[in-house]
Design a protein around this motif. Sequence first.
Motif, PDB file in Angstrom:
ATOM      1  N   ASP A  23       0.883  -1.002   0.184  1.00 28.31           N
ATOM      2  CA  ASP A  23       0.139   0.138  -0.062  1.00 28.31           C
ATOM      3  C   ASP A  23       0.631   1.224  -0.248  1.00 28.31           C
ATOM      4  O   ASP A  23       0.690   1.889   0.937  1.00 28.31           O
ATOM      5  CB  ASP A  23      -0.947   0.005   1.302  1.00 28.31           C
ATOM      6  N   PRO A  24       1.544   1.467  -1.244  1.00 32.98           N
ATOM      7  CA  PRO A  24       2.511   2.612  -1.009  1.00 32.98           C
ATOM      8  C   PRO A  24       2.134   3.991  -0.976  1.00 32.98           C
ATOM      9  O   PRO A  24       2.630   5.086  -0.767  1.00 32.98           O
ATOM     10  CB  PRO A  24       3.439   2.314  -2.522  1.00 32.98           C
ATOM     11  N   ASN A  25       0.655   4.097  -1.343  1.00 27.85           N
ATOM     12  CA  ASN A  25       0.090   5.382  -1.635  1.00 27.85           C
ATOM     13  C   ASN A  25      -0.798   5.772  -0.380  1.00 27.85           C
ATOM     14  O   ASN A  25      -1.844   6.458  -0.398  1.00 27.85           O
ATOM     15  CB  ASN A  25      -0.581   5.576  -2.919  1.00 27.85           C
ATOM     16  N   ALA A  26      -0.596   5.070   0.557  1.00 30.21           N
ATOM     17  CA  ALA A  26      -1.641   5.194   2.047  1.00 30.21           C
ATOM     18  C   ALA A  26      -1.766   6.775   2.346  1.00 30.21           C
ATOM     19  O   ALA A  26      -2.609   7.119   2.703  1.00 30.21           O
ATOM     20  CB  ALA A  26      -1.155   4.092   2.951  1.00 30.21           C
ATOM     21  N   LYS A  27      -0.471   7.209   2.467  1.00 27.69           N
ATOM     22  CA  LYS A  27      -0.378   8.675   3.042  1.00 27.69           C
ATOM     23  C   LYS A  27      -1.004   9.710   1.877  1.00 27.69           C
ATOM     24  O   LYS A  27      -1.802  10.572   2.469  1.00 27.69           O
ATOM     25  CB  LYS A  27       0.817   8.969   3.330  1.00 27.69           C
ATOM     26  N   ARG A  28      -0.795   9.427   0.671  1.00 28.49           N
ATOM     27  CA  ARG A  28      -1.380  10.045  -0.115  1.00 28.49           C
ATOM     28  C   ARG A  28      -3.125   9.919  -0.201  1.00 28.49           C
ATOM     29  O   ARG A  28      -3.606  11.063  -0.334  1.00 28.49           O
ATOM     30  CB  ARG A  28      -0.727  10.071  -1.611  1.00 28.49           C
ATOM     31  N   ARG A  29      -3.317   8.781  -0.143  1.00 31.96           N
ATOM     32  CA  ARG A  29      -4.729   8.581  -0.191  1.00 31.96           C
ATOM     33  C   ARG A  29      -5.649   9.207   1.106  1.00 31.96           C
ATOM     34  O   ARG A  29      -6.624   9.919   1.069  1.00 31.96           O
ATOM     35  CB  ARG A  29      -5.244   7.131  -0.168  1.00 31.96           C
ATOM     36  N   GLN A  30      -4.877   9.080   2.008  1.00 35.82           N
ATOM     37  CA  GLN A  30      -5.328   9.852   3.469  1.00 35.82           C
ATOM     38  C   GLN A  30      -5.528  11.266   3.328  1.00 35.82           C
ATOM     39  O   GLN A  30      -6.435  12.024   3.979  1.00 35.82           O
ATOM     40  CB  GLN A  30      -4.386   9.549   4.608  1.00 35.82           C
ATOM     41  N   GLY A  31      -4.422  11.724   2.807  1.00 33.35           N
ATOM     42  CA  GLY A  31      -4.382  13.113   2.689  1.00 33.35           C
ATOM     43  C   GLY A  31      -5.673  13.643   1.533  1.00 33.35           C
ATOM     44  O   GLY A  31      -6.412  14.669   1.785  1.00 33.35           O
ATOM     45  N   PHE A  32      -5.903  12.971   0.625  1.00 32.38           N
ATOM     46  CA  PHE A  32      -7.233  13.182  -0.428  1.00 32.38           C
ATOM     47  C   PHE A  32      -8.460  12.978   0.347  1.00 32.38           C
ATOM     48  O   PHE A  32      -9.281  14.100   0.360  1.00 32.38           O
ATOM     49  CB  PHE A  32      -7.027  12.053  -1.615  1.00 32.38           C
ATOM     50  N   LEU A  33      -8.527  11.880   1.329  1.00 31.66           N
ATOM     51  CA  LEU A  33      -9.622  11.588   2.116  1.00 31.66           C
ATOM     52  C   LEU A  33     -10.168  12.700   3.063  1.00 31.66           C
ATOM     53  O   LEU A  33     -11.210  13.054   3.048  1.00 31.66           O
ATOM     54  CB  LEU A  33      -9.700  10.348   2.538  1.00 31.66           C
ATOM     55  N   ASP A  34      -9.097  13.287   3.744  1.00 28.49           N
ATOM     56  CA  ASP A  34      -8.931  14.164   4.671  1.00 28.49           C
ATOM     57  C   ASP A  34      -9.649  15.490   3.997  1.00 28.49           C
ATOM     58  O   ASP A  34     -10.613  16.090   4.634  1.00 28.49           O
ATOM     59  CB  ASP A  34      -8.024  14.336   5.282  1.00 28.49           C
ATOM     60  N   TYR A  35      -9.063  15.704   3.041  1.00 29.50           N
ATOM     61  CA  TYR A  35      -9.268  17.134   2.380  1.00 29.50           C
ATOM     62  C   TYR A  35     -11.057  17.050   1.703  1.00 29.50           C
ATOM     63  O   TYR A  35     -11.725  18.112   2.176  1.00 29.50           O
ATOM     64  CB  TYR A  35      -8.568  17.264   1.187  1.00 29.50           C
ATOM     65  N   ILE A  36     -11.454  15.986   1.182  1.00 30.17           N
ATOM     66  CA  ILE A  36     -12.903  15.646   0.686  1.00 30.17           C
ATOM     67  C   ILE A  36     -13.567  15.835   1.928  1.00 30.17           C
ATOM     68  O   ILE A  36     -14.767  16.230   1.871  1.00 30.17           O
ATOM     69  CB  ILE A  36     -12.990  14.690  -0.172  1.00 30.17           C
TER      70      ILE A  36
END
Length: 357
Positions: free
Chosen positions: A214-227
Amino acid sequence: MAKTNKINNTPIQATIFDVARMCNVSRGTVDRVIHNRGRVSQDTVDKVKRAIEILGYSPNLNASILASKKTYTFACLIPGFEHGEYWEKIHEGFIAGANSLYNYNIEVDFHFYDQTNPESYIRCTDDILASRPHGVIMNTTFKEETIRFAGMLDEAGIPFAFVDDKFDGLNYTVYYGMDPYKSGRLGAFLLTNHFNPDELLLVRLIRDTNHKADPNAKRRQGFLDYISMKFPECRIHTVFINPTDPQQIYVTLKDFFANNPDVKHLIMINSRIFLIDEYLRENPDTKRVVVGFDDIEPNLASLRSGHIEFLVTRHISSQSRLALTTFAECVIRGVKPQKRDNFLHMDILHRLNMDDY
């Protein structure tokens, strides 16, 4: 103005890189001034000589490293890749970094693992430990395995660095890459900047069967938090596609949009937005907004065609080039870097500005 070793507070020698940074010129320019070869303006010559005097730089130190004929081996642990993929650029950056450090007698030992197979990663780590390199540079595809490997490196007294992403709390020397969390937030901003979406689609990759990669977990979390912060009522759909099966990708998207025709906002937070280009091309929608990441050639082709709206990127090969050159200097000279976490600036590409990037 002597430098001080941040490890033991003892005086250390300034390097050619220190001189170059002080003068805002390349290492090669400093080398040409020192050896009086090539064309360099007199202003630059004067500036370099002044910096050498201020820093107390001695070219003889570099000469002694070269004369010692000692070879420094750095193991680079990264995913295997096909031509045109993200990790090819990381590979090229490592090679460029090693070539720029010819005076340090550096060898780069590449270890490529399968991103879908943690056992492949473990085999590579075992090989690296057996070879006992002077240092290791790696990324963070498998969290559990990476943390385990970092601990084993510490026990073996082998320093390590991160490129592309990192895990906090580990004893790494230096990191170069984009801030993944902030990049996810930026992607979310670009996707929703001119709209107030009721729902959107996040396309993810099927990686390994045990879901360890899951190499993009931090990026995904940033996306989800913004939305979640900006559009708390927005529904986020998620679909998974197989990167090795174009038919599965097409059918998955076709079925999703058949059942959710009102979804117009779509994002992939990895480097492979090009995988959905066929569907986007054959099913155009002028109201659709698509955002991806990284300026690899297949993604740029999709951007140029207008099938995707934005790419969030950075100079990919610079991450590995800078990671190797900085890390090698730290290891060889026994010093700490001026800055441990080095976040490269984020760039936004659109078809109107991509040709100038």
